[in-house]
Design a protein around this motif. Structure first.
Motif, PDB file in Angstrom:
ATOM      1  N   MET A  26       0.838  -1.190   0.000  1.00  0.00           N
ATOM      2  CA  MET A  26       0.000   0.000   0.000  1.00  0.00           C
ATOM      3  C   MET A  26       0.880   1.250   0.000  1.00  0.00           C
ATOM      4  SD  MET A  26      -3.197  -0.715  -0.106  1.00  0.00           S
ATOM      5  CE  MET A  26      -4.349  -2.065   0.164  1.00  0.00           C
ATOM      6  N   ARG A  27       0.590   2.157  -0.928  1.00  0.00           N
ATOM      7  CA  ARG A  27       1.399   3.357  -1.089  1.00  0.00           C
ATOM      8  C   ARG A  27       0.523   4.598  -1.247  1.00  0.00           C
ATOM      9  NH1 ARG A  27       4.376   0.220   0.504  1.00  0.00           N
ATOM     10  NH2 ARG A  27       6.424  -0.455  -0.251  1.00  0.00           N
ATOM     11  N   LEU A  28       1.110   5.725  -0.929  1.00  0.00           N
ATOM     12  CA  LEU A  28       0.469   7.025  -1.153  1.00  0.00           C
ATOM     13  C   LEU A  28       0.644   7.449  -2.604  1.00  0.00           C
ATOM     14  CD1 LEU A  28       1.770   8.923   1.985  1.00  0.00           C
ATOM     15  CD2 LEU A  28      -0.653   8.721   1.406  1.00  0.00           C
ATOM     16  N   PHE A  29      -0.425   7.995  -3.180  1.00  0.00           N
ATOM     17  CA  PHE A  29      -0.380   8.609  -4.503  1.00  0.00           C
ATOM     18  C   PHE A  29      -0.873  10.043  -4.380  1.00  0.00           C
ATOM     19  CE2 PHE A  29      -0.515   4.141  -5.402  1.00  0.00           C
ATOM     20  CZ  PHE A  29       0.224   3.979  -6.555  1.00  0.00           C
ATOM     21  N   SER A  30      -0.260  10.937  -5.164  1.00  0.00           N
ATOM     22  CA  SER A  30      -0.655  12.344  -5.104  1.00  0.00           C
ATOM     23  C   SER A  30      -0.351  13.025  -6.428  1.00  0.00           C
ATOM     24  CB  SER A  30       0.100  13.060  -3.973  1.00  0.00           C
ATOM     25  OG  SER A  30       1.462  13.248  -4.321  1.00  0.00           O
ATOM     26  N   LEU A  31      -0.811  14.261  -6.542  1.00  0.00           N
ATOM     27  CA  LEU A  31      -0.487  15.089  -7.704  1.00  0.00           C
ATOM     28  C   LEU A  31       0.718  15.976  -7.410  1.00  0.00           C
ATOM     29  CD1 LEU A  31      -4.085  16.201  -8.777  1.00  0.00           C
ATOM     30  CD2 LEU A  31      -2.788  14.190  -9.505  1.00  0.00           C
ATOM     31  N   ARG A  32       1.245  15.875  -6.208  1.00  0.00           N
ATOM     32  CA  ARG A  32       2.424  16.658  -5.805  1.00  0.00           C
ATOM     33  C   ARG A  32       3.630  15.736  -5.733  1.00  0.00           C
ATOM     34  NH1 ARG A  32       0.712  19.740  -1.661  1.00  0.00           N
ATOM     35  NH2 ARG A  32      -1.428  19.039  -1.922  1.00  0.00           N
ATOM     36  N   GLN A  33       4.786  16.281  -6.019  1.00  0.00           N
ATOM     37  CA  GLN A  33       6.002  15.481  -5.976  1.00  0.00           C
ATOM     38  C   GLN A  33       6.290  15.042  -4.545  1.00  0.00           C
ATOM     39  OE1 GLN A  33       9.471  16.603  -8.042  1.00  0.00           O
ATOM     40  NE2 GLN A  33       8.408  17.226  -9.897  1.00  0.00           N
ATOM     41  N   PRO A  34       6.719  13.785  -4.369  1.00  0.00           N
ATOM     42  CA  PRO A  34       6.998  13.270  -3.023  1.00  0.00           C
ATOM     43  C   PRO A  34       8.091  14.057  -2.317  1.00  0.00           C
ATOM     44  CG  PRO A  34       6.866  11.488  -4.612  1.00  0.00           C
ATOM     45  CD  PRO A  34       6.886  12.757  -5.402  1.00  0.00           C
TER      46      PRO A  34
ATOM     47  N   MET B 136     -11.320  11.574  -7.588  1.00  0.00           N
ATOM     48  CA  MET B 136     -11.381  12.553  -6.495  1.00  0.00           C
ATOM     49  C   MET B 136     -10.028  13.240  -6.309  1.00  0.00           C
ATOM     50  SD  MET B 136     -14.382  12.795  -4.713  1.00  0.00           S
ATOM     51  CE  MET B 136     -14.185  12.813  -2.929  1.00  0.00           C
ATOM     52  N   LEU B 137      -8.958  12.456  -6.469  1.00  0.00           N
ATOM     53  CA  LEU B 137      -7.617  13.039  -6.388  1.00  0.00           C
ATOM     54  C   LEU B 137      -7.386  13.989  -7.562  1.00  0.00           C
ATOM     55  CD1 LEU B 137      -4.782  13.120  -5.059  1.00  0.00           C
ATOM     56  CD2 LEU B 137      -4.158  11.202  -6.549  1.00  0.00           C
ATOM     57  N   ALA B 138      -7.752  13.560  -8.763  1.00  0.00           N
ATOM     58  CA  ALA B 138      -7.544  14.394  -9.954  1.00  0.00           C
ATOM     59  C   ALA B 138      -8.304  15.716  -9.855  1.00  0.00           C
ATOM     60  CB  ALA B 138      -7.972  13.624 -11.206  1.00  0.00           C
TER      61      ALA B 138
ATOM     62  N   ILE C 205      -3.775  10.399 -16.095  1.00  0.00           N
ATOM     63  CA  ILE C 205      -3.555  11.532 -15.191  1.00  0.00           C
ATOM     64  C   ILE C 205      -2.089  11.958 -15.252  1.00  0.00           C
ATOM     65  CG2 ILE C 205      -3.602  12.302 -12.790  1.00  0.00           C
ATOM     66  CD1 ILE C 205      -5.912  10.420 -12.344  1.00  0.00           C
ATOM     67  N   LYS C 206      -1.879  13.236 -15.494  1.00  0.00           N
ATOM     68  CA  LYS C 206      -0.525  13.783 -15.534  1.00  0.00           C
ATOM     69  C   LYS C 206      -0.052  14.096 -14.120  1.00  0.00           C
ATOM     70  CE  LYS C 206      -1.161  15.822 -20.130  1.00  0.00           C
ATOM     71  NZ  LYS C 206      -1.162  17.074 -20.917  1.00  0.00           N
ATOM     72  N   ASN C 207       1.256  14.061 -13.943  1.00  0.00           N
ATOM     73  CA  ASN C 207       1.860  14.388 -12.645  1.00  0.00           C
ATOM     74  C   ASN C 207       1.246  13.546 -11.527  1.00  0.00           C
ATOM     75  OD1 ASN C 207       3.378  16.468 -13.929  1.00  0.00           O
ATOM     76  ND2 ASN C 207       1.597  17.811 -13.791  1.00  0.00           N
ATOM     77  N   PHE C 208       1.150  12.248 -11.774  1.00  0.00           N
ATOM     78  CA  PHE C 208       0.575  11.300 -10.817  1.00  0.00           C
ATOM     79  C   PHE C 208       1.731  10.571 -10.156  1.00  0.00           C
ATOM     80  CE2 PHE C 208      -1.781   7.166 -10.038  1.00  0.00           C
ATOM     81  CZ  PHE C 208      -2.685   7.691  -9.128  1.00  0.00           C
ATOM     82  N   TYR C 209       1.980  10.867  -8.891  1.00  0.00           N
ATOM     83  CA  TYR C 209       3.195  10.408  -8.227  1.00  0.00           C
ATOM     84  C   TYR C 209       2.899   9.331  -7.186  1.00  0.00           C
ATOM     85  CZ  TYR C 209       5.192  14.677 -10.212  1.00  0.00           C
ATOM     86  OH  TYR C 209       5.615  15.665 -11.077  1.00  0.00           O
ATOM     87  N   ILE C 210       3.815   8.361  -7.086  1.00  0.00           N
ATOM     88  CA  ILE C 210       3.772   7.366  -6.030  1.00  0.00           C
ATOM     89  C   ILE C 210       4.870   7.686  -5.028  1.00  0.00           C
ATOM     90  CG2 ILE C 210       5.193   5.783  -7.419  1.00  0.00           C
ATOM     91  CD1 ILE C 210       3.808   3.468  -5.977  1.00  0.00           C
ATOM     92  N   TRP C 211       4.529   7.648  -3.753  1.00  0.00           N
ATOM     93  CA  TRP C 211       5.488   7.930  -2.691  1.00  0.00           C
ATOM     94  C   TRP C 211       6.129   6.628  -2.218  1.00  0.00           C
ATOM     95  CZ3 TRP C 211       5.138  12.711   0.700  1.00  0.00           C
ATOM     96  CH2 TRP C 211       4.528  13.766   0.001  1.00  0.00           C
ATOM     97  N   ASP C 212       7.406   6.707  -1.859  1.00  0.00           N
ATOM     98  CA  ASP C 212       8.118   5.527  -1.379  1.00  0.00           C
ATOM     99  C   ASP C 212       7.686   5.111   0.018  1.00  0.00           C
ATOM    100  OD1 ASP C 212       9.624   5.232  -3.682  1.00  0.00           O
ATOM    101  OD2 ASP C 212      11.252   6.511  -2.953  1.00  0.00           O
ATOM    102  N   TYR C 213       7.053   6.030   0.764  1.00  0.00           N
ATOM    103  CA  TYR C 213       6.716   5.744   2.153  1.00  0.00           C
ATOM    104  C   TYR C 213       5.872   4.468   2.244  1.00  0.00           C
ATOM    105  CZ  TYR C 213       5.046   6.185   6.898  1.00  0.00           C
ATOM    106  OH  TYR C 213       4.764   5.935   8.213  1.00  0.00           O
TER     107      TYR C 213
END
Length: 241
Positions: A95-103, A156-158, A181-189
């Motif tokens: 399970m990972r965090l996804f966001s539109l912002r850079q990790p 909802m994120l987009a 989705i552009k700029n769709f980032y996965i966080w390593d956390y």
């Protein structure tokens, strides 16, 4: 091609909107965990009948009522063990965090919630003790938003109605590609790394049958690992060319 003749049949509950892990459309059930289930039950000469269910919470409810015999991709939680019998684990879930912002480095869940960020989650899913404790904290619980389907969570994120979503790594990467989705980032956390199991209705198997079932999982593990690798890096939306 002749239809397989089976010694018996099991009803398997499938959450309809977790592609490419589990999904259901007019052609039936498909996805990584559906493929794994077909492989395992085929070895036992048991035909799976897949039943569409909307959420993880509903799946557990249906298993408890005996409406389905088997659930897929279930994390071990003591409360769930009271509903059925866990098989041996068959793959890892990340399970990972996804966001539109850079990790950003060194940002854990509590730090994000302290900043007031909203996190979208699957209703009824288990994400580990860290998140469970945060959900029980009155300072943070309102920032954890239950959203029923993976498509809805990504949308909802987009639309920036939540700031993050938590998804299985395979599912999140797939949905980002599917929805473009552009700029769709996965966080390593590592929100939660755990092994997943089949959850079997009580009384479905006796001790000898359960041992045989677990033996099939062990024997098929190299094939399962190859399937996981394929779905992690090579899946495309169903129907795409």
């Amino acid at each position: 091609m002749a239809q397989q003749s089976c010694a018996s049949e099991v009803k398997i509950g499938v959450v309809a909107d977790w592609p490419p892990l589990t999904a259901v459309d007019e052609r039936g059930a498909y996805g990584l965990d559906v493929e794994i289930a077909r492989k395992v039950f085929s070895e036992l000469n048991i035909c799976p009948r897949f039943l569409r269910l909307p959420t993880s919470a509903r799946s557990l409810d249906q298993l408890g009522k005996g409406a389905v015999d088997v659930l897929l991709m279930v994390s071990y939680v003591q409360e769930r063990a009271e509903l059925g019998v866990f098989s041996d684990p068959y793959r890892w879930e990340k399970m990972r965090l996804f966001s539109l912002r850079q990790p950003r480095m060194a940002m854990d869940l509590k730090a994000l919630l302290r900043l007031g960020y909203r996190i979208g989650l699957s209703i009824g899913s288990y994400y580990g003790e860290e998140l469970k404790n945060l959900a029980d904290n009155p300072d943070f619980g309102h920032l954890l938003v239950g959203i029923s389907g993976s498509t809805q969570r990504v949308e909802m994120l987009a639309k920036k109605r939540v700031d993050f979503i938590i998804e299985d790594e395979i599912l999140g990467r797939f949905m980002g590609r599917k929805l473009g989705i552009k700029n769709f980032y996965i966080w390593d956390y590592p929100v939660h790394n755990n092994q997943v199991h089949f959850l079997l209705r009580k009384g479905l198997f006796d001790a000898a049958q359960l041992a045989r079932f677990n033996g099939v999982i062990k024997r098929l593990r190299p094939d399962i690992d190859k399937l996981v690798e394929h779905y992690t890096h090579h899946t495309v939306p169903r129907g795409a060319h």
